[in-house]
Design a protein around this motif. Structure first.
Motif, PDB file in Angstrom:
ATOM      1  N   TYR A 344       0.837  -1.198   0.000  1.00  0.00           N
ATOM      2  CA  TYR A 344       0.000   0.000   0.000  1.00  0.00           C
ATOM      3  C   TYR A 344       0.875   1.253   0.000  1.00  0.00           C
ATOM      4  N   ILE A 345       1.859   1.273   0.891  1.00  0.00           N
ATOM      5  CA  ILE A 345       2.770   2.423   0.982  1.00  0.00           C
ATOM      6  C   ILE A 345       3.476   2.644  -0.345  1.00  0.00           C
ATOM      7  N   GLY A 346       4.003   1.570  -0.925  1.00  0.00           N
ATOM      8  CA  GLY A 346       4.725   1.687  -2.181  1.00  0.00           C
ATOM      9  C   GLY A 346       3.847   2.119  -3.340  1.00  0.00           C
ATOM     10  N   ALA A 347       2.655   1.537  -3.441  1.00  0.00           N
ATOM     11  CA  ALA A 347       1.762   1.860  -4.557  1.00  0.00           C
ATOM     12  C   ALA A 347       1.284   3.309  -4.479  1.00  0.00           C
ATOM     13  N   THR A 348       0.924   3.772  -3.277  1.00  0.00           N
ATOM     14  CA  THR A 348       0.448   5.156  -3.146  1.00  0.00           C
ATOM     15  C   THR A 348       1.594   6.158  -3.307  1.00  0.00           C
ATOM     16  N   LEU A 349       2.799   5.802  -2.827  1.00  0.00           N
ATOM     17  CA  LEU A 349       3.951   6.678  -3.041  1.00  0.00           C
ATOM     18  C   LEU A 349       4.283   6.741  -4.529  1.00  0.00           C
ATOM     19  N   GLY A 350       4.202   5.603  -5.211  1.00  0.00           N
ATOM     20  CA  GLY A 350       4.420   5.579  -6.658  1.00  0.00           C
ATOM     21  C   GLY A 350       3.414   6.438  -7.394  1.00  0.00           C
ATOM     22  N   ASN A 351       2.167   6.408  -6.929  1.00  0.00           N
ATOM     23  CA  ASN A 351       1.122   7.237  -7.523  1.00  0.00           C
ATOM     24  C   ASN A 351       1.467   8.724  -7.379  1.00  0.00           C
ATOM     25  N   THR A 352       1.907   9.109  -6.182  1.00  0.00           N
ATOM     26  CA  THR A 352       2.280  10.507  -5.930  1.00  0.00           C
ATOM     27  C   THR A 352       3.470  10.931  -6.784  1.00  0.00           C
ATOM     28  N   LEU A 353       4.500  10.079  -6.841  1.00  0.00           N
ATOM     29  CA  LEU A 353       5.703  10.412  -7.604  1.00  0.00           C
ATOM     30  C   LEU A 353       5.429  10.463  -9.105  1.00  0.00           C
ATOM     31  N   SER A 354       4.479   9.664  -9.579  1.00  0.00           N
ATOM     32  CA  SER A 354       4.159   9.676 -11.009  1.00  0.00           C
ATOM     33  C   SER A 354       3.603  11.047 -11.425  1.00  0.00           C
ATOM     34  N   VAL A 355       2.863  11.663 -10.506  1.00  0.00           N
ATOM     35  CA  VAL A 355       2.324  12.998 -10.792  1.00  0.00           C
ATOM     36  C   VAL A 355       3.452  14.022 -10.805  1.00  0.00           C
ATOM     37  N   LEU A 356       4.331  13.932  -9.835  1.00  0.00           N
ATOM     38  CA  LEU A 356       5.442  14.887  -9.737  1.00  0.00           C
ATOM     39  C   LEU A 356       6.420  14.759 -10.900  1.00  0.00           C
ATOM     40  N   MET A 357       6.587  13.538 -11.409  1.00  0.00           N
ATOM     41  CA  MET A 357       7.575  13.276 -12.456  1.00  0.00           C
ATOM     42  C   MET A 357       6.962  13.151 -13.846  1.00  0.00           C
ATOM     43  N   ASP A 358       5.647  13.320 -13.935  1.00  0.00           N
ATOM     44  CA  ASP A 358       4.957  13.157 -15.222  1.00  0.00           C
ATOM     45  C   ASP A 358       5.297  11.799 -15.826  1.00  0.00           C
ATOM     46  N   ALA A 359       5.019  10.752 -15.059  1.00  0.00           N
ATOM     47  CA  ALA A 359       5.337   9.381 -15.456  1.00  0.00           C
ATOM     48  C   ALA A 359       4.059   8.538 -15.439  1.00  0.00           C
ATOM     49  N   PRO A 360       4.077   7.360 -16.039  1.00  0.00           N
ATOM     50  CA  PRO A 360       2.894   6.491 -16.063  1.00  0.00           C
ATOM     51  C   PRO A 360       2.462   6.084 -14.653  1.00  0.00           C
ATOM     52  N   VAL A 361       1.223   6.335 -14.316  1.00  0.00           N
ATOM     53  CA  VAL A 361       0.728   6.093 -12.959  1.00  0.00           C
ATOM     54  C   VAL A 361       0.771   4.610 -12.608  1.00  0.00           C
ATOM     55  N   GLY A 362       0.214   3.770 -13.465  1.00  0.00           N
ATOM     56  CA  GLY A 362       0.158   2.343 -13.176  1.00  0.00           C
ATOM     57  C   GLY A 362       1.537   1.731 -13.016  1.00  0.00           C
ATOM     58  N   LEU A 363       2.461   2.114 -13.873  1.00  0.00           N
ATOM     59  CA  LEU A 363       3.819   1.576 -13.792  1.00  0.00           C
ATOM     60  C   LEU A 363       4.484   1.983 -12.490  1.00  0.00           C
ATOM     61  N   PHE A 364       4.388   3.248 -12.114  1.00  0.00           N
ATOM     62  CA  PHE A 364       5.048   3.715 -10.895  1.00  0.00           C
ATOM     63  C   PHE A 364       4.394   3.140  -9.638  1.00  0.00           C
ATOM     64  N   ALA A 365       3.082   2.930  -9.683  1.00  0.00           N
ATOM     65  CA  ALA A 365       2.417   2.265  -8.556  1.00  0.00           C
ATOM     66  C   ALA A 365       2.934   0.834  -8.410  1.00  0.00           C
ATOM     67  N   ALA A 366       3.097   0.152  -9.533  1.00  0.00           N
ATOM     68  CA  ALA A 366       3.616  -1.220  -9.498  1.00  0.00           C
ATOM     69  C   ALA A 366       5.057  -1.253  -9.008  1.00  0.00           C
ATOM     70  N   LEU A 367       5.871  -0.305  -9.452  1.00  0.00           N
ATOM     71  CA  LEU A 367       7.261  -0.243  -9.024  1.00  0.00           C
ATOM     72  C   LEU A 367       7.361   0.013  -7.524  1.00  0.00           C
ATOM     73  N   GLY A 368       6.539   0.933  -7.024  1.00  0.00           N
ATOM     74  CA  GLY A 368       6.532   1.185  -5.594  1.00  0.00           C
ATOM     75  C   GLY A 368       6.038  -0.015  -4.808  1.00  0.00           C
ATOM     76  N   PHE A 369       5.037  -0.676  -5.332  1.00  0.00           N
ATOM     77  CA  PHE A 369       4.447  -1.881  -4.732  1.00  0.00           C
ATOM     78  C   PHE A 369       5.536  -2.893  -4.391  1.00  0.00           C
ATOM     79  N   ILE A 370       6.422  -3.186  -5.348  1.00  0.00           N
ATOM     80  CA  ILE A 370       7.447  -4.216  -5.129  1.00  0.00           C
ATOM     81  C   ILE A 370       8.727  -3.652  -4.519  1.00  0.00           C
ATOM     82  N   ALA A 371       9.069  -2.396  -4.831  1.00  0.00           N
ATOM     83  CA  ALA A 371      10.365  -1.851  -4.409  1.00  0.00           C
ATOM     84  C   ALA A 371      10.403  -1.518  -2.919  1.00  0.00           C
ATOM     85  N   VAL A 372       9.330  -0.968  -2.370  1.00  0.00           N
ATOM     86  CA  VAL A 372       9.305  -0.687  -0.934  1.00  0.00           C
ATOM     87  C   VAL A 372       9.391  -1.994  -0.150  1.00  0.00           C
TER      88      VAL A 372
END
Length: 457
Positions: A344-372
């Protein structure tokens, strides 16, 4: 002569494989069945709480009940996953058979009354407890008992998340940082697959996640390569943040546990304080989104792990609130795992960072999901495979970059204090520490020294 050697070696391999197959099948089926029951009860508890929101106000009393359940029936099991890791490294009194039913019951109680916790810890403890019991029944020697325990971790993990390859690798990777227990390779893979199949056979299904296809923006180097280096740079920066989030989570879990022990006069009052903090935070925020697992939505528009894969599916600070909720819950004596909240922490942080970095939301949520998760458990290889199993292999390179980067930036920290340090991440002050608990002790001592010097100035 060479033919005889080859034939002898071949039959030895076949004999060993058959032996482990016969040992693993009943163990993995038993673990998978227990995990299936656990997942069913967890789903029931979650939806029952959704329908009876007043249960949250009974969370402090539930915490007291959990405390006395462990005091009366589960005292040897209180170390949880760390007990299993310790038994694998240095066998002592064994993993008690009562660990499985006690942790299952107390985890369901935690979720029924709104505690923010996960399920991985419970599944791993179920796996270790059942594996130890079978090891005693089969009268296995210490070396085989050690392997059976590792396989029990694999079965529990693979079964609870529906990721059999990840479960096998996680069990071999989590014990010692920098080393993988290859001697348990086949038992772990068999146990994880059988455990996962058993859960599916019982009709229990796992949440499906999906990354929406995104179009890569063409850059000046597109004429030379199809690889998006700008996106890779964004992923590396985001993964540094994922690693730091892992560090923060581990630091708070261990730090708050020490803090509660220092300020609360009676141990049974600790979950009362923790429960009151959770109730107060929920009243302050005005929504229950950070309670429980965080997978199912309690109300329309709730922030959950699946919602984080969509634009607008998380608030800017959702990841921090979930970190606070979960660390308070677990450090004050409630039971459950850490991994699903880490998702949850990783996916929501990925969602936030995707907005800040203008990056794909789903991809960054998935990356945060596994990376955290990778940073908090120091299992980058297992988490890379988790990304492949859950989200598909087309982003495998990005998964590896995210998990490996987060692993290094989480430092010598982690949610399992008994995890050994085989190969240190850096040659710093923690390079010769035996365990993460020892590294954490040194880190806190170093910080106290720095603080004392600052006060003198």
């Amino acid at each position: 002569m060479n033919d005889n050697i080859f034939t002898s070696d071949f039959f030895s391999i076949v004999k060993n494989l058959l032996r482990w197959t016969l040992l693993i099948i009943p163990i993995a089926i038993a673990i998978g069945s227990m995990v299936a029951l656990f997942l069913w009860l967890l789903s029931w508890a979650t939806h029952f709480r959704f329908a009876h929101t007043y249960l949250l106000y009974l969370l402090p009393l539930a915490g007291v009940a959990i405390h006395f359940i462990y005091k009366l029936a589960g005292k040897p099991s209180e170390k949880g996953n760390n007990l299993i890791i310790d038994e694998i490294h240095q066998p002592d009194c064994g993993v008690p058979k009562r660990m499985a039913p006690v942790v299952l019951l107390t985890t369901v109680i935690t979720h029924l009354f709104g505690g923010s916790a996960g399920r991985e810890g419970t599944a791993v403890q179920i796996g270790g407890s059942i594996a130890q019991a079978f090891g005693k029944w089969f009268k296995l020697n210490p070396a085989d008992t050690r392997t059976i325990l590792i396989a029990g971790i694999a079965a529990g993990f693979g079964a609870v998340f529906g990721t059999p390859v990840t479960g096998a690798i996680f069990a071999m990777e989590v014990l010692t940082i920098g080393r993988i227990q290859y001697n348990a390779l086949l038992p772990c893979l068999m146990a994880s697959i059988i455990g996962d199949v058993t859960v599916a056979t019982w009709g229990v299904h796992h949440t499906a996640y999906h990354i929406d296809v995104f179009a890569s923006v063409p850059h000046w180097y597109a004429a030379y390569t199809a690889f998006d280096f700008l996106l890779l740079g964004k992923i590396i920066l985001a993964s540094v943040a994922f690693g730091l989030a892992s560090y923060l989570f581990a630091y708070l879990v261990h730090g708050l546990k020490s803090f509660f022990a220092a300020i609360v006069p009676e141990p049974w009052l600790t979950p009362v304080l923790g429960g009151l903090i959770i109730i107060g935070l929920t009243a302050l925020l005005g929504k229950p989104d950070y309670l429980g697992l965080g997978i199912d939505a309690e109300h329309a528009g709730a922030i959950t792990i699946p919602s984080a894969f969509n634009a607008g599916g998380a608030d800017t600070w959702s990841w921090l609130w979930k970190t606070i909720y979960t660390t308070v819950t677990l450090s004050s004596g409630f039971k459950g795992g850490e991994v699903t909240p880490l998702f949850y922490i990783g996916a929501t942080l990925g969602n936030t960072l995707s907005v800040l970095m203008d990056a794909p939301v789903g991809l960054f949520a998935a990356l945060g999901f596994i990376a955290v998760f990778a940073g908090a458990t120091n299992t980058p290889l297992a988490c890379t495979f988790m990304g492949i199993e859950l989200f598909g292999s087309q982003y495998a390179v990005f998964f590896a970059v995210a998990c490996f980067t987060a692993y290094f930036f989480s430092g010598h920290s982690g949610i399992y204090g008994s995890q050994r340090i085989g190969i240190a991440k850096t040659q710093g002050r923690y390079a010769d520490a035996a365990t993460l608990a020892e590294a954490d002790k040194r880190r806190r001592g170093y910080m106290r020294q720095k603080l004392a010097k600052y006060r003198l100035k």
